[in-house]
Design an enzyme around this catalytic site. Structure first.
Site, mmCIF file in Angstrom:
data_model
loop_
_atom_site.group_PDB
_atom_site.id
_atom_site.type_symbol
_atom_site.label_atom_id
_atom_site.label_comp_id
_atom_site.label_asym_id
_atom_site.label_seq_id
_atom_site.Cartn_x
_atom_site.Cartn_y
_atom_site.Cartn_z
ATOM 1 N N PHE A 53 37.759 38.109 37.229
ATOM 2 C CA PHE A 53 38.733 38.459 36.308
ATOM 3 C C PHE A 53 40.305 37.383 37.137
ATOM 4 O O PHE A 53 40.849 38.265 36.501
ATOM 5 C CB PHE A 53 39.436 39.803 37.477
ATOM 6 C CG PHE A 53 38.444 40.424 37.548
ATOM 7 C CD1 PHE A 53 37.235 41.769 36.320
ATOM 8 C CD2 PHE A 53 37.198 40.692 38.735
ATOM 9 C CE1 PHE A 53 36.626 42.481 37.053
ATOM 10 C CE2 PHE A 53 35.747 41.823 39.083
ATOM 11 C CZ PHE A 53 36.251 42.603 37.753
ATOM 12 N N GLU A 54 40.062 36.457 37.502
ATOM 13 C CA GLU A 54 41.479 35.988 37.207
ATOM 14 C C GLU A 54 41.727 35.136 35.911
ATOM 15 O O GLU A 54 42.421 34.530 36.464
ATOM 16 C CB GLU A 54 41.341 35.431 38.838
ATOM 17 C CG GLU A 54 41.222 35.907 40.463
ATOM 18 C CD GLU A 54 42.155 36.559 40.204
ATOM 19 O OE1 GLU A 54 43.509 35.710 39.701
ATOM 20 O OE2 GLU A 54 42.269 37.937 40.201
#
Length: 261
Positions: A122-123
């Protein structure tokens, strides 16, 4: 980006006085130790860690010897047939450290490698230096190299490019503050995948939001099953519902409930 986990330190400062701070920081000698309600500091944190290891969780590990800590000490003393006074003196300290246990042992939970890879999904990954949305020099999975824009002063290892593996190592380092927030605030038992899910959540929303959340209150009341639905409420940013956050919260909820990374 990681956050500044300063909530526990701020709480400690609010409750401190010079006298109690001096008492709380007393050298942890078996013959001189004397900690009681009202004390603060690293000495109290060490007592909290030992109590937790023996199964007498005193609440958040915040370095505050409050009513909950006193109750946990009394319960420990009762279980060990010691004088029950709620004070950690030489006799209680010896019982807490019995068996060759080191009071300095770090029994904190840490994010697993699958947990770190989960956060990384998700980063977003950048192999080379870039300036993030706030204008700060960044690399990998959002690792802050230094504040301010790229200026040529960056460490040599970052001036070329880094691998995903190195970026993942940096992410695990950056997640330590989130680990601490979960370790210090959660007072019930967690499996590794539940811990990883919460670290992902705190890494994203910050320790302050986590420590004051309904999610934490329900979890510490033993309502583990409420966590996924509570996670699903944290999907807004800037007053807007973001699909990226919806996806992340759903994945964190599934991870917490089922262990599916």
């Amino acid at each position: 980006m990681p956050f500044d986990a300063s909530g526990a330190l701020a709480a400690e400062a609010r409750h401190s006085t010079k006298a109690t701070a001096e008492r709380g920081e007393t050298e942890m000698s078996e013959t001189t130790i004397m900690l009681r309600r009202g004390d603060v500091g690293e000495g109290v944190r060490r007592v909290e860690r030992l109590l937790r290891r023996h199964g007498f969780a005193p609440g958040p590990r915040d370095g505050l010897f409050d009513e909950r800590t006193e109750e946990a000490v009394c319960a420990f003393q009762t279980a060990r047939d010691l004088e029950v006074d709620g004070v950690v003196g030489p006799t209680t300290w010896r019982a807490l450290t019995m068996g060759g246990e080191s009071e300095d042992h770090d029994d904190s939970a840490h994010i697993s490698k699958p947990g770190a890879r989960f956060i990384a999904r998700f980063e977003g990954f950048r192999a080379e230096l870039y300036n993030d949305a706030a204008g700060h020099c960044t690399i990998g999975y959002g690792h802050l190299v230094h504040r301010g824009a790229i200026d040529g002063s960056e460490p040599a290892e970052f001036k070329g490019s880094i691998t995903r593996q190195r970026a993942l190592e940096l992410l695990q380092e950056d997640a330590r503050a989130a680990e601490s927030a979960v370790n210090d605030n959660v007072t019930v038992s967690l499996s590794q995948h539940q811990f990883d899910a919460l670290v992902s959540f705190v890494f994203n929303v910050g320790s302050g939001n986590f420590s004051s959340s309904t999610l934490l209150r329900k979890l510490n009341s033993g309502l583990h099953q409420s966590v996924p639905s509570e996670l699903s409420k944290w999907v807004n940013a800037g007053g807007r519902r973001l699909e990226g956050l919806v996806t992340r919260r759903r994945a964190e909820g599934i991870l917490f409930a089922t262990g599916t990374y």
